[in-house]
Write an enzyme that holds these catalytic residues in place. Sequence first.
Site, PDB file in Angstrom:
ATOM      1  N   LYS A  54       0.842  -1.200   0.000  1.00 42.91           N
ATOM      2  CA  LYS A  54       0.000   0.000   0.000  1.00 42.91           C
ATOM      3  C   LYS A  54       0.877   1.251   0.000  1.00 42.91           C
ATOM      4  O   LYS A  54       0.606   2.224  -0.704  1.00 42.91           O
ATOM      5  CB  LYS A  54      -0.932  -0.014   1.220  1.00 42.91           C
ATOM      6  CG  LYS A  54      -2.034  -1.067   1.115  1.00 42.91           C
ATOM      7  CD  LYS A  54      -2.769  -1.277   2.440  1.00 42.91           C
ATOM      8  CE  LYS A  54      -3.766  -2.426   2.346  1.00 42.91           C
ATOM      9  NZ  LYS A  54      -4.414  -2.742   3.625  1.00 42.91           N
ATOM     10  N   GLN A  98      -4.055  -1.378   9.971  1.00 47.15           N
ATOM     11  CA  GLN A  98      -4.008  -2.718   9.370  1.00 47.15           C
ATOM     12  C   GLN A  98      -4.549  -3.745  10.365  1.00 47.15           C
ATOM     13  O   GLN A  98      -4.094  -3.824  11.506  1.00 47.15           O
ATOM     14  CB  GLN A  98      -2.556  -3.050   8.965  1.00 47.15           C
ATOM     15  CG  GLN A  98      -2.423  -4.354   8.215  1.00 47.15           C
ATOM     16  CD  GLN A  98      -3.152  -4.366   6.869  1.00 47.15           C
ATOM     17  OE1 GLN A  98      -3.061  -3.433   6.093  1.00 47.15           O
ATOM     18  NE2 GLN A  98      -3.901  -5.428   6.601  1.00 47.15           N
ATOM     19  N   ASP A 121     -10.554   3.420   4.744  1.00 49.48           N
ATOM     20  CA  ASP A 121     -11.054   2.047   4.603  1.00 49.48           C
ATOM     21  C   ASP A 121     -12.593   2.006   4.636  1.00 49.48           C
ATOM     22  O   ASP A 121     -13.174   0.956   4.382  1.00 49.48           O
ATOM     23  CB  ASP A 121     -10.515   1.172   5.742  1.00 49.48           C
ATOM     24  CG  ASP A 121      -9.184   0.517   5.381  1.00 49.48           C
ATOM     25  OD1 ASP A 121      -8.988   0.201   4.190  1.00 49.48           O
ATOM     26  OD2 ASP A 121      -8.355   0.323   6.287  1.00 49.48           O
TER      27      ASP A 121
END
Length: 288
Positions: A54, A98, A121
């Site tokens: 990412k 994460q 997200d």
Amino acid sequence: MAATILDGKAMAARIRGEVAKEAAEFSGKTGVTPCLAAVLVGENPASEVYVRNKQKACELAGMKSVLERHPAEMTETQLLDLIDRLNRDRAVHGILVQLPLPKQIDETRVLEAVNPLKDVDAFHPENVGRIVQNRPRFLPCTPHGVQQLLVRHNIPIAGAHVVVLGRSDIVGKPVAIMLMQRGQGGDATVTVCHSRTKNLPDILRQADILIVAIGKANFVTADMVKPGATVIDVGINRTETGLVGDVDFDAVKEVAGMLTPVPGGVGPLTIAMLLRNTLTAAKLQTNG
Ligand code: NDP
């Protein structure tokens, strides 16, 4: 006849190029470089690879990325303090925590602590609510990648019977909601299946578009797929023979009309959509 293989890697490269161009225009106009902060707690090897990919993608798209790396013993309070600091940092536009987090930390509390304007997200309840009401701020990365794969390959969604196998908050639930919404990229008739579903193969066989996200290697076999159906395999399973999806690729490709590979299908699109959300976050925070 063998299925057409949907190349997620190539499509992701195109989307990343589009985002990079828009990011350059935005930075040129405003002097602001979009910045993603990734929070990694502990030493999960898969999480490390995801975060590295990412970050690399951000930099290739002309955006900044910062890594907040912390030991597995980090307490929930320490992590909430860190999120608070990132929320207040005007140079950071997107915050990615994460998952999974170590067991002493309540994931829900942490995800709720992220400023909804930086929630790239789209896991915060405010953003989930907006998605349900069809007025999204951010779309969740993996479901958005799946939707783009369908839209950009001109696979008809409106009126199609979409069967989603899996009902997680990250994939199954949001993808089902997005595809049933009124409007472009939606209007499907959606059925959601899970571990308590009866007569699963019968229901899967009714799908014009089958989206599989359960985390069970090669679970969907050829007899569960309607001939000519589009099959999107979200699963990522590490086996002795390498990464495989939730769909038995070799057998299903003889039945399906279109099929995504693993790796090289949905995974790269997830990252491309994260870049899209980071740019959106920077725009929202810069324009007020
Ligand atoms: P979860 O483990 O959170 O959810 C799995 C879902 O599958 C649950 O709803 C569960 O049902 C259902 N399920 C499990 N076993 C069965 C079964 N035998 N029959 C029917 N339903 C079943 O998974 P995620 O959604 O987080 O992830 C799914 C897969 O997608 C994983 O392999 C993950 O690695 C991958 N993934 C890939 C991404 C990408 O970028 N490509 C991003 C995110 C995930 P129930 O609710 O009843 O327990």
